[in-house]
Design an enzyme around this catalytic site. Structure first.
Site, short mmCIF file in Angstrom:
data_model
loop_
_atom_site.label_atom_id
_atom_site.label_comp_id
_atom_site.label_asym_id
_atom_site.label_seq_id
_atom_site.Cartn_x
_atom_site.Cartn_y
_atom_site.Cartn_z
N SER A 134 54.37 60.79 27.92
CA SER A 134 55.37 59.54 27.71
C SER A 134 56.13 59.53 26.79
O SER A 134 57.04 60.46 26.41
CB SER A 134 54.24 58.31 27.95
OG SER A 134 54.94 57.20 28.68
N HIS A 160 52.77 57.39 36.75
CA HIS A 160 52.70 57.72 35.49
C HIS A 160 51.22 58.37 34.95
O HIS A 160 51.15 58.97 33.97
CB HIS A 160 52.89 56.49 34.35
CG HIS A 160 53.34 56.65 33.10
ND1 HIS A 160 54.41 57.30 32.88
CD2 HIS A 160 52.61 56.51 32.04
CE1 HIS A 160 54.47 57.42 31.20
NE2 HIS A 160 53.38 56.70 30.96
N ASP A 181 56.53 57.08 39.59
CA ASP A 181 56.20 56.33 38.25
C ASP A 181 57.26 55.67 37.66
O ASP A 181 58.39 55.88 37.82
CB ASP A 181 56.29 57.82 37.18
CG ASP A 181 56.06 57.45 35.76
OD1 ASP A 181 55.95 56.17 35.40
OD2 ASP A 181 55.87 58.45 34.89
#
Length: 739
Positions: free
Chosen positions: A587, A708, A673
């Protein structure tokens, strides 16, 4: 929410320390023709912004209807789907020699999980609530049982011999997931009167939730399903109402709604006008108030509703002021508030119930520089706080009279976290402890007698002996003289002579620290001779809130140079050598991966950028994306500020790709995501591949049915971790030469 890393836990069986020969007889036959990578078409788009011009060849990869794609990934436009399919096929072909290792690692990881496991029950009134897993099942079952036996229900007394008849299944998430490629229950709650059970399910990976309410007397899931919500909801203390946070069409939490708990008219409770704020709703520890929290990375506000009047309009505790953070809870007869007001590392203050504003704040726990107060929990007679310093946490118990004591820990690097309680009027709190070599332990702690009871130790069915491992804490000198902590995990038999491969994990954003925690999954690398290291770099709060403040906006590059300094220190101390390190981050940590790959490609054998936030300028210039306005305090606003634009452009990984000898790269993403959209890793790979001069592979893995946090099933998720760790071994052993 933000672009956070997923911190996994998990532990290991005996394996050979030597790295495998991917060309051995156990590997598939070597291919005669090396797979040919996809070539992404270039459609140059000229972008003018603040008098600056940039050209983006791959903007076409962003689906203009991305909001709809998040909710229904099947509608992705055809040319993007075709390209992603080709990229996945290429990666699979290149990594085919690792398939036996992926399977072996998966079986190892699975073998370290106690499949028929359950959490320690949490007492709440007459019931104990817990979660259990059954052998072979991917998802949990949510359960409750009577707290004490015998137990009387109406005129019927249940004896201990009949107790099994009173264990109740509240939700079987395996049944909920049937027929779905993705299903994740992210939040559950029972009503305070124990008559209702609510749960929030994400069925796409897009973090758009449906909230269901179940009548526990009839077993019926009530027909009034709450749509387009976040996972955040709460029952009112009188059990008559349910409050929840709405998610708008751009994926942002924008409104708090209320309705009767069993269904009925929906009422708007609060609407946030600022797109840059996150909002949530909850109940204070003493159940005296329902609270609305409003915050971004640097500013916050709290509004409260008396529990005695749940339909009242929320009242502001203290108006928001840029740069001031505070969070509030109610302590029976007063407010307790954690704030950075005149306290960089935060302090805890109290205020009268009727007049809780700033003018009435007085210290409970005064500010002490270098002692970062991460959070606190309230009980009728106690305030428990969690502090952080030097990349470790500690827990302090304070009674109403102000007497304090610390829960002691004796390892050099560890993770200690508050588990709280479902009850306010109790002397028992729960906390968890683990370290890189020590499996998780759950304790109930009596704050009055200062005694603890071990409730559970994480079992590793395939076997684990902490004595087989060494945990060390190093400190790396950064270019500006700051000392950056590094947590190191290795087998005792792994030499410290520069010969070992090493995986270096980093994050460094939003003030989120990376705990020195236990993970069964990491042992599949460590038992193969890898050293596993965590870089506690600036941008996190590992050494206090200033550790965060000195690596954001125009000091963001400190995050990257800290990570590089950690790698160089590990090399200098002979834990590994340059070119024998795999760097990993997820991320915002994926942005770190992109930056250090551009800055020092010579250090890395491979780079794993998990759901990587790499297209920084374009993303932070697109106000339609869920996290763009909320994250301007973190990164800067390149739409309005030339200074922000120029600094951001100077490190933006996608924009800084240039011809050089890049290491092997694995970028991963999820089609649904909402935090780091699929096109960021897709664009990054498309730009890296023609730029690299090393001949090392640039690979892309897009999960077409998840978001995600990867696959929702616990075993499916392990397969993804095994894939990434097999890539790490493949990278240091130059496995692409066998493809």
């Amino acid at each position: 929410m933000n672009r956070r890393q997923l911190i996994t836990s998990g532990a290991a069986v005996g394996m050979t320390a030597a790295l495998p020969d991917l060309a051995s007889a156990e590997s598939p036959a070597r291919m005669t023709d090396r797979p040919v990578p996809p070539v992404a078409k270039k459609v140059p788009v000229r972008i003018e912004q603040l008098g600056r011009v940039r050209t983006d060849d791959y903007q076409w990869m962003k689906d203009d209807a991305w909001q709809q794609v998040l909710r229904d990934p099947s509608i992705i436009k055809a040319d993007v789907k075709e390209h992603l399919t080709e990229e996945n096929a290429y990666r699979e072909a290149m990594m085919a020699p690792t398939l036996p290792m992926q399977e072996a690692m998966f079986e190892e990881m699975k073998g370290r999980i106690k499949e028929d496991d359950s959490s320690v029950p949490m007492g709440d009134g007459a019931w104990e609530y817990y979660v259990e897993y059954r052998t072979g099942e991917q998802h949990p079952r949510y359960m409750r049982k009577p707290r004490t036996l015998p137990y009387t229900v109406g005129e019927v007394t249940i004896t201990s011999e009949e107790s099994h008849r009173r264990i109740e299944l509240l939700l079987d998430a395996n049944v909920l997931a049937e027929g779905k490629a993705y299903s994740e229950v992210s939040a559950t709650s029972n009503s305070p009167d124990h008559s209702l059970f609510a749960y929030a399910e994400d069925a796409q990976g897009s973090e758009v939730f449906r909230i269901y309410v179940k009548d526990l007397a009839t077993g019926e899931v009530l027909p009034a399903v709450i749509e387009s919500a976040t996972e955040n909801f709460t029952f009112s203390p009188d059990s008559q109402w349910i409050f929840w946070t709405n998610r708008d069409d751009n994926g942002r939490p924008d409104k708090i709604f209320r309705r009767p708990a069993r269904g009925g008219e929906t009422t708007l409770v609060y609407e946030e006008a600022d797109d840059g704020m996150f909002i949530s709703v909850g109940v204070t520890s003493d159940e005296a108030f329902i609270g609305v929290s409003i915050a971004n990375q640097e500013t916050s506000e709290y509004r409260y509703i008396p529990a005695s009047d749940p339909t009242a309009t929320p009242v502001v505790l203290e108006p928001r002021h840029t740069g001031r953070l505070y969070d509030a809870d109610h302590w029976g007869d007063r407010w307790a508030i954690r704030t950075n007001e005149d306290a960089v590392d935060f302090r805890i203050v109290e205020a009268p119930t009727a007049t809780p504003g700033l003018a009435h704040w007085t210290d409970i726990v005064a500010y002490a520089p270098g002692r970062f107060i991460e959070g606190f929990g309230l009980f009728k007679g106690y305030l428990v706080r969690q502090e952080r310093a030097e990349a470790n946490s500690r827990v302090i118990v304070r009674d109403r009279a102000g007497d304090e004591h610390e829960i002691a820990v004796d390892e050099p690097a560890y993770a200690l976290s508050l588990g709280g309680s479902a009850e306010f009027d109790t002397t028992t709190m729960r906390y968890a402890y683990n370290s890189p070599s020590t499996p998780n332990q759950t304790f109930d702690y009596d704050m009055a007698t200062r005694t603890r009871t071990l409730r559970k130790t994480q079992e590793v069915p395939s076997g684990h002996d902490p004595a087989d491992y060494v945990v060390e804490r190093l400190n790396a000198p950064a270019p500006d003289g700051q000392m950056v902590p590094i947590t190191v995990l290795r087998k005792k038999t792994t030499p410290v002579d520069g010969s070992a491969p090493l995986l270096l994990y980093g994050y460094g954003s939003y003030g989120n620290p990376i705990p020195a925690s236990f993970s069964t999954n990491r042992l599949s690398l460590v038992d193969r001779g890898f050293i596993y290291a965590i870089a506690h770099i600036r941008g996190g709060s590992d050494k206090g809130w200033n550790w965060f403040l000195t690596a954001r906006r125009h000091t963001k590059k400190n995050t990257f140079t800290d990570f590089i300094a950690c790698a160089e220190h590990l090399i200098a101390e002979r834990y590994t050598t340059a070119g024998n390190i795999v760097a990993e981050g997820r991320s915002a940590g994926g942005m770190l991966m992109g930056a250090v790959t551009n800055m020092r490609p010579d250090l890395w054998a491979g780079v794993i950028g998990g759901v990587p936030f790499v297209d920084v300028i374009n993303t932070m210039s697109d106000t339609s994306l869920p996290l763009t306005p909320p994250e301007w305090p973190e990164w800067g606003n390149p739409i309005e500020s030339p200074e922000d634009y120029d600094y951001m452009m100077s490190y933006s990984p996608y924009d800084q790709v240039a011809p050089m000898a890049y290491p092997a790269v694995l970028a991963t993403g999820g089609l649904s995501d909402p935090r780091v959209t699929y096109w960021e890793p897709e664009k990054w790979v498309a730009k890296l591949r023609p730029a690299t001069t090393s001949g090392k592979p640039i690979l892309l893995k897009i999960n077409m049915t998840a978001g995600h946090f990867s696959s929702s099933g616990r075993f499916d998720y392990l397969k993804e971790i095994a894939h990434d760790y097999a890539f790490a071994v493949w990278a240091v052993s130059k496995g692409w030469e066998q493809a």
